[in-house]
Motif scaffolding. Structure first.
Motif, PDB file in Angstrom:
ATOM      1  N   ALA A 108       0.830  -1.211   0.000  1.00  0.00           N
ATOM      2  CA  ALA A 108       0.000   0.000   0.000  1.00  0.00           C
ATOM      3  C   ALA A 108       0.864   1.261   0.000  1.00  0.00           C
ATOM      4  CB  ALA A 108      -0.934   0.003   1.203  1.00  0.00           C
ATOM      5  N   ARG A 111       1.895   3.386  -3.204  1.00  0.00           N
ATOM      6  CA  ARG A 111       0.975   4.274  -3.922  1.00  0.00           C
ATOM      7  C   ARG A 111       1.605   5.649  -4.138  1.00  0.00           C
ATOM      8  NH1 ARG A 111      -4.268   4.508  -5.447  1.00  0.00           N
ATOM      9  NH2 ARG A 111      -5.369   6.477  -5.243  1.00  0.00           N
ATOM     10  N   SER A 230      -4.498  -4.929  -0.921  1.00  0.00           N
ATOM     11  CA  SER A 230      -3.312  -4.074  -0.966  1.00  0.00           C
ATOM     12  C   SER A 230      -2.901  -3.758  -2.400  1.00  0.00           C
ATOM     13  CB  SER A 230      -2.149  -4.725  -0.203  1.00  0.00           C
ATOM     14  OG  SER A 230      -1.753  -5.945  -0.810  1.00  0.00           O
ATOM     15  N   TYR A 233      -5.396  -1.276  -3.803  1.00  0.00           N
ATOM     16  CA  TYR A 233      -5.171   0.078  -3.277  1.00  0.00           C
ATOM     17  C   TYR A 233      -3.943   0.719  -3.916  1.00  0.00           C
ATOM     18  CZ  TYR A 233      -4.050   3.858  -0.057  1.00  0.00           C
ATOM     19  OH  TYR A 233      -3.743   5.085   0.455  1.00  0.00           O
TER      20      TYR A 233
END
Length: 237
Positions: A108, A111, A230, A233
């Motif tokens: 995550a 990102r 995950s 995302y």
């Protein structure tokens, strides 16, 4: 999102999935743990730290972590005699679930570039610090600091794409570490360091009831869901 950006996104996800599945297949081969030795030791570290930190969360004392040359390991905790069955089950589940949560956090974090760099720095530092505090075996002393330094070097000396790929790959390896040892979740126990050892699912079964097979399926489903979330995302448009 442009067509080329979407195509790149799909290719990155596909590559991570292929590498994850490939690692699992190699781990099940006779010499798989040796071929992926650094990842084998890392998977053991993730797993045993999951047990140790779960013990701390349950108010117990995480005493030491031993990693054997064959890649197996054990987290040793000093637990109170009046602990509950639920506490035992949570500590046992920490091994399979803790690494998945940590891996999901790593994935995550990719990102954003800032999150990626922070995650690499935290993971590299955690390997060094936990080795100094808890590790009590030559294999751990040799491999884990090298891995920590290498991860810190990636955070400092590579470009953004390489950093993102590295943290995503490490995150995937953390999540799938529960399946690194062939059939471990789906056994009641085995031998570790020449001594009989109850498996995590066997310990959960003893604490809460139901078959260890039931808990193996539940834990596997949770880990797959965590990995899916995950990745979704991290690569969200």
């Amino acid at each position: 999102m442009s067509y080329l950006a979407e195509q790149d996104r799909q290719q990155r996800i596909t590559l991570l999935v292929i590498l994850g599945l490939g690692s699992l297949m190699i781990w099940q081969a006779p010499f798989g743990a040796l071929l992926l030795y650094p990842f084998t030791i890392l998977s053991t570290w993730f797993h045993e730290m999951g047990h140790g930190l779960s013990a701390i969360l349950m108010g117990e004392r995480f005493d030491s972590l031993v990693i054997y040359p064959d890649g197996s390991g054990v987290a040793m905790s000093l637990v109170s005699p009046d602990r509950t069955a639920l506490q035992d089950a949570i500590i046992a589940a920490g091994g399979p679930i803790g690494p998945a949560l940590a891996g999901a956090a790593l994935i995550a974090s990719s990102r954003t570039l800032k999150g990626t760099r922070i995650a690499l720095a935290v993971l590299g530092s955690a390997l060094l610090v936990t080795t100094a505090i808890w590790v009590r075996s030559m294999t751990g002393w040799l491999v884990l600091p090298i891995a920590g330094i290498a991860i810190l070097a990636i955070a400092r000396n590579t470009n953004a794409d390489q950093q993102r790929f590295a943290i995503q790959l490490l995150g995937v390896q953390a999540v799938i570490s529960v399946w690194a040892q062939s059939g471990y979740l789906f056994t009641e126990g085995g031998m570790l360091g020449g001594m009989p050892q109850v498996s995590d699912t066997g310990a959960i079964s003893a604490a809460l009831g139901l078959s260890y097979w039931f808990w193996a399926i539940v834990l596997s489903a949770i880990n797959i869901a965590i990995l899916w979330w995950s990745l979704r995302y991290a690569f969200r448009r």
